[in-house]
Design an enzyme around this catalytic site. Sequence first.
Site, PDB file in Angstrom:
ATOM      1  N   GLU A 160       0.794  -1.183   0.053  1.00  0.00           N
ATOM      2  CA  GLU A 160      -0.092   0.151  -0.020  1.00  0.00           C
ATOM      3  C   GLU A 160       0.898   1.346  -0.166  1.00  0.00           C
ATOM      4  OE1 GLU A 160      -3.039  -0.551  -0.820  1.00  0.00           O
ATOM      5  OE2 GLU A 160      -3.031  -2.638  -0.448  1.00  0.00           O
ATOM      6  N   HIS A 178       1.554   2.209  -3.503  1.00  0.00           N
ATOM      7  CA  HIS A 178       0.510   2.808  -3.985  1.00  0.00           C
ATOM      8  C   HIS A 178       0.431   4.285  -3.620  1.00  0.00           C
ATOM      9  CE1 HIS A 178      -1.762  -0.368  -6.062  1.00  0.00           C
ATOM     10  NE2 HIS A 178      -2.077  -0.966  -5.146  1.00  0.00           N
ATOM     11  N   GLU A 199      -0.561  -0.785  -9.735  1.00  0.00           N
ATOM     12  CA  GLU A 199      -0.285  -2.130  -9.439  1.00  0.00           C
ATOM     13  C   GLU A 199       1.198  -2.094  -9.601  1.00  0.00           C
ATOM     14  OE1 GLU A 199      -2.163  -3.395  -7.195  1.00  0.00           O
ATOM     15  OE2 GLU A 199      -1.435  -5.166  -7.132  1.00  0.00           O
TER      16      GLU A 199
HETATM   17 ZN    ZN Z   1      -2.578  -2.915  -5.010  1.00  0.00          ZN
END
Ligand code: ZN
Length: 508
Positions: free
Chosen positions: A270, A273, A299
């Site tokens: 995360e 991201h 991603e």
């Molecule tokens: Zn992801």
Amino acid sequence: MGELSVEKKLQELKTRLLEIDDLTSAASVLSWDQTTYMPPAGAPSRGRQMATLGRIAHEKRIDPEIGRLLDALEPWAETLPYDSDEASLIRVVRHDYEQFIKVPPRLLAELNEHAAGAYQLWTQARPANDFTAVQDSLAKTLDYSRQIANCFPGYDHIADPLIDFADRGMKAESVRALFAELRQQLVPIAKAIATQEPADDSCLKQNFPEEKQLAFGLMAAQKYGYDLNRGRQDKTHHPFMTSFSVDDVRITTRVKENDLSEALFSTLHETGHALYELGVSHDLDGSPLAGGTSAGVHESQSRLWENLVGRSRPFWNHYYAQLQATFPEQLKNVSQDTFYRAINKVQPSLIRTDADEVTYNLHVMIRFDLELALLEGTLTVQDLPEAWHARYEADLGVRAPSDVDGVLQDVHWYAGTVGGSFQGYTLGNVMSALFFEQALRAHPGIPAEIEQGEFGTLHGWLRENIYRHGRKFTANELIERVTGGPLTIEPYIRYLRTKYGELYQAVA
Ligand code: ZN
């Protein structure tokens, strides 16, 4: 149109877009709160509040005035450099606007209502191992998915419009060709590894107190460059990243005290991201250009920081001593090599979300191919469970004892459309190695820096080449700009063969 009138119209458009962004960001705060701190009894009114904000935002998005402003501004935007903020804004808003207005609100409302019911059915059918309970509902979802796709006539493949929602510019045929190539390389690697003794990962399955796990994960996230003045971490059931502005990007995680890898790697994932969203240029904040450009590119960043960095030898050459010091009792007799093998254990399995780096993509490609077959009508919903099992046997050499760990496994087909939601995971893995290789080419000293526990050069390169652009370029445009060529699986295969060739025989 005169200068002044361009200026005024651009301002008018930006004001409208900012209002939409405020509404969707506010809805995101409510959604973040819902999954982190909201007491259970708040659910019904929270659902209504989010629906209200969503409806008002959508009304503003499809307002014909946006179309008129775009019509008026496009001739001017065409005279600007393609990569300028203004030309990119007009281009991307036009694409979004056409996408929004082509789906009739009635169809969207029907689909949403159906999806809510389908999700409910799935939550009961899954524990009961009863695919027949969701079969009719899934057939209806498939029908709605085709109707949505057919709002965009002129496609080459019926899945194209659905794929375009998440991975703009990608098409079923090109993704299918790329995946076929990847599958051809991956299946033999996975099969070669499956015949060998699996790594011992029992060192990860001891008791690790929650607080220390959270502290170590957040320390690593901050070392990556996650700035707690512009973000925070909270606990939730299903980890996610959410962004309210370029300066408020949050992550969530979940902790399993009997599995050290759960919180740590989901945090690094995360964080990847979040670094992407935090790295978008401030000039784009509050506009539709702020944010990641596609599911696949997003991603690629979570995977890059989770796997290519976070599961690498250089990373642990630096941080393993610190992890041992955090958990002295659990890890004092575990060598760094044992730990490294444990966090990179490869074993064909039934569950996608638990899969390792080598087999994960096989899970995704199975779903992608089945989705295409369903949409094409070459596979019926009735035959889906058996088609699932057949592909798992062919690709991974495993067969689920029931549909619980088969076709009922993932929520996606039971909570949205069929098509468009899986390809991004594997495109992301493929792109992660493509971008990482390019960063190493520009800065060969990156692994040595990681070995010192520093990530500034890598982070800086990613910010400069990928993050700051936000949604200005499609994934394919971005890849072309960064690598000078099209998307290719070669760097990813090189990465897997090098890494796992050192751990297993007959892989390199
Ligand atoms: Zn992801």
